[in-house]
Design a protein around this motif. Structure first.
Motif: not given
Length: 663
Positions: A652-663
């Protein structure tokens, strides 16, 4: 004559440019221009400037129409063009913005509305015409009775271009899927139906692409402390609850757990808030799969855990079936090594089932699809909620279509290689949907309901609550620009249609879920939008990104088990463990699947990075900057925290959070 300066922006993804001929027409309150041919070639990540001449002012500019036609010498090629936006400077000196973010194929004409004006100023019939088109493009379909509805599309090619993968994402994802077995050195194992001879063989075979977390788990998976840790900070931190009274079907006695507790009794420890329960009751009665022609098995365990004075969460009792009996013993840490280890292994397999189908598939992927389809059907592009949310549905529809075909179809990886696969999947999912509630999707309420407010070392909770607050403040500040009173919410018919569509198609009109079917208050709207953004970004990152870390070492997260839960103690050996684990080919396919699902593409868009600019008003633009800054600051705080942890919690580091369910 007057001139309008036109800027046509081409997207930065691969093959966004085109050799097609481009034509543009401007429309305003006082008329429209002639169709104007754009002589320049639209190249990737470029801006074309052109002058559109008109006999007189067009008044207030409202629309831009774009059309592409195949270039004469390349008429046989359908060379699509991705237009990001059109910016027009009027003769009067004002600037008008027309966001597009769409692919135009040859001989296609699309019309885009100006986005920086007041939403109420857009004529109703124009919005209705746009939504009629969207209702045709985005239709609901029933996947299975009792499950959320899905987009009506049999394949990715049925989706409109605007919601499909970029060329980069598409090529990388296909390449990864086709080569996952090769990258992991698993070639040749996919047809090997033999059983594992020993754990050293397993470790030797899977010696490629190991992450630091993977290596840590391979060394520590047998330890009780790590077993307990995973309920807090593994990939499924959604199951654990504080226990103040033992369930009637879990008859743990004082004598059973006395050796595992400190000086107090079990009852006293429960009253002090130190006892926790994980209950996999939804797996009771679910049909287990047949793999490689052999019957596999599922357990529906109950697991009791104790938070020690040293702040270690330790398992103290495991029952593998829901109904107590002499043939359903309660396993304890004082039992033999392999009795206890096998009991924990059945819990980990149950957690795989709960995680993949409930925490991951249902509560992020399927709900994200519901939110996306309703948004595309009910909110025009100029609607502030559309502008706020649309970036959070990037690639979601395509990834879900691909997941249904490659993971849970009749030939899908989970269908064929998991104990929960086959008919058991739908049986279980229907149970999970029946238990789905609005409050469980809102992390502040969920944490409190589970009694997990103050348990130490719960980093999913700490980071998740902080991110919820950051998102909530951002949503409240942006929405406040457009909804200044509760009556603004009540009068917005498109917004009300949006939530009704979600209530009906996503939550099957079940009022007991707590999901609203209308909005009356601004605060209700802000909370719901916060939940949507949190679910598709933060929550998905929490349950998705660590799948290879925690599931790559099969004994820690087995997809399938070949022997039934033991009915007596003292019979289990290392050989029994190996016979219980999935076959070599089942293991290899399971590991390749979690590897694929954990590998982001190079064109990932992170939470806070609104690369597609739909807002042009000063306030929301500033609030987006503030949002991104808050996330950056919080990311630095997590890094400092993680420096002192033996196993850093990074998901849950923001740099590891994609903005959408894309994976």
């Amino acid at each position: 004559m007057v001139n309008y300066k036109v800027e046509l922006h081409t997207g930065n993804m691969l093959h966004a440019g085109t050799y097609n001929s481009i034509y543009i027409q401007l429309s305003g309150t006082k008329g429209e221009s002639d169709w104007t041919y754009i002589k320049e070639t639209a190249c990737q990540d470029s801006v074309i400037e052109h002058q559109v001449a008109c006999p007189s002012s067009l008044g207030l500019l409202e629309f831009v129409a774009l059309e592409t036609k195949p270039y004469a010498l390349l008429a046989y090629i359908n060379d699509n063009w991705f237009c990001s936006k059109v910016v027009v400077t009027t003769p009067e000196g004002s600037t008008r913005h027309f966001p597009c973010y769409n692919w135009l194929s040859g001989s296609e004409r699309l019309v885009y509305r100006e986005a920086s004006g007041q939403y109420d100023g857009i004529r109703l019939y124009e919005r209705e015409e746009e939504l009629k088109i969207r209702h045709q493009a985005y239709q609901w379909s029933i996947y299975a009775d009792g499950l959320p509805n899905i987009i009506k599309a049999d394949s990715v090619s049925d989706l409109p271009d605007e919601v499909r993968f970029s060329f980069t994402k598409d090529s990388e994802f296909k390449f990864t899927f086709l080569n996952a077995m090769v990258e992991l050195n698993l070639q040749g194992l996919s047809t090997n139906k033999e059983q594992w001879k020993n754990l050293e063989e397993l470790s030797h075979v899977f010696n490629c692409r190991k992450t630091k977390v993977y290596e840590y788990i391979e060394k520590n998976w047998k330890k009780d402390e790590f077993f307990g840790y995973q309920f807090l900070n593994g990939i499924n931190p959604m199951m654990i609850n504080r226990c103040t009274k033992l369930p009637d079907n879990f008859p743990v006695t004082e004598d059973m757990v006395k050796a595992s507790l400190s000086e107090k009794s079990l009852e006293e420890e429960m009253q002090d808030g130190n006892i926790f329960l994980v209950d996999y009751k939804h797996l009771q009665g679910v049909t287990a799969n047949v793999i490689n022609g052999k019957q596999h098995y599922l357990a529906a365990p109950l697991c009791l855990l104790y938070m020690t004075p040293e702040e270690k969460l330790m398992p103290i009792a495991i029952q593998l079936k829901q109904e107590p009996s002499e043939e359903n013993p309660i396993f304890l840490p004082t039992d033999s090594e392999y009795d206890w280890l096998l009991a924990k292994t059945f819990v980990r397999n149950a957690d795989f089932s709960e995680h993949e189908l409930n925490s991951h598939l249902l509560r992020t992927h399927l709900l994200a699809e519901v939110f996306a389809v309703s948004t595309l059907r009910n909110l025009p592009m100029v609607h502030p909620i559309y502008k706020l949310l649309i970036s959070h549905f990037r690639y979601t529809l395509q990834i879900n279509i691909m997941a249904r075909k490659s993971l849970i179809s009749k030939t899908g990886a989970i269908t064929l290689n998991a104990s929960i696969g086959g008919p058991g999947m739908l049986e279980y999912l229907k149970k999970a949907v029946a238990e789905l509630t609005y409050s469980s999707l809102c992390i502040p309420e969920d944490i409190t309901a589970r009694g997990m407010d103050d348990i130490p070392n719960f980093y999913y909770r700490d980071d998740g609550l902080k991110l919820w607050d950051i998102i909530h403040r951002f949503v409240r500040s942006v929405i406040g620009r457009y909804y200044t009173s509760d009556s603004d919410v009540q009068k917005d018919s498109e917004l009300q249609n949006w939530i009704k569509d979600i209530f009906f198609n996503g939550f099957l009109s079940n009022a007991s879920t707590g999901i609203p079917n209308s909005f009356s208050l601004v605060t209700e709207l802000v909370k719901f939008l916060t939940m949507v953004i949190f679910t598709v970004s933060v929550q998905h990152a929490a349950v998705n990104n660590g799948q290879f870390d925690f599931g790559g070492w099969m004994p820690n997260f087995p997809t399938a088990l070949q022997l039934p839960p033991p009915t007596t103690k003292g019979q289990c050996t290392e050989k029994t463990m190996l016979q219980t684990f999935p076959d070599i080919n089942t293991t290899a396919k399971g590991i390749a699947t979690v590897y694929l699902l954990s590998k982001p593409s190079s064109d990932i868009v992170l939470l806070g990075d609104y690369k597609e600019k739909h807002f042009f008003e000063k306030l929301p633009i500033q609030k987006i900057k503030d949002f991104k800054h808050e996330l950056k600051v919080f990311s630095a705080e997590i890094k400092v925290r993680n420096e002192r942890l033996e196993l850093p919690y990074t998901y849950l580091e923001p740099q590891n959070i994609e903005t959408s369910v894309a994976l």
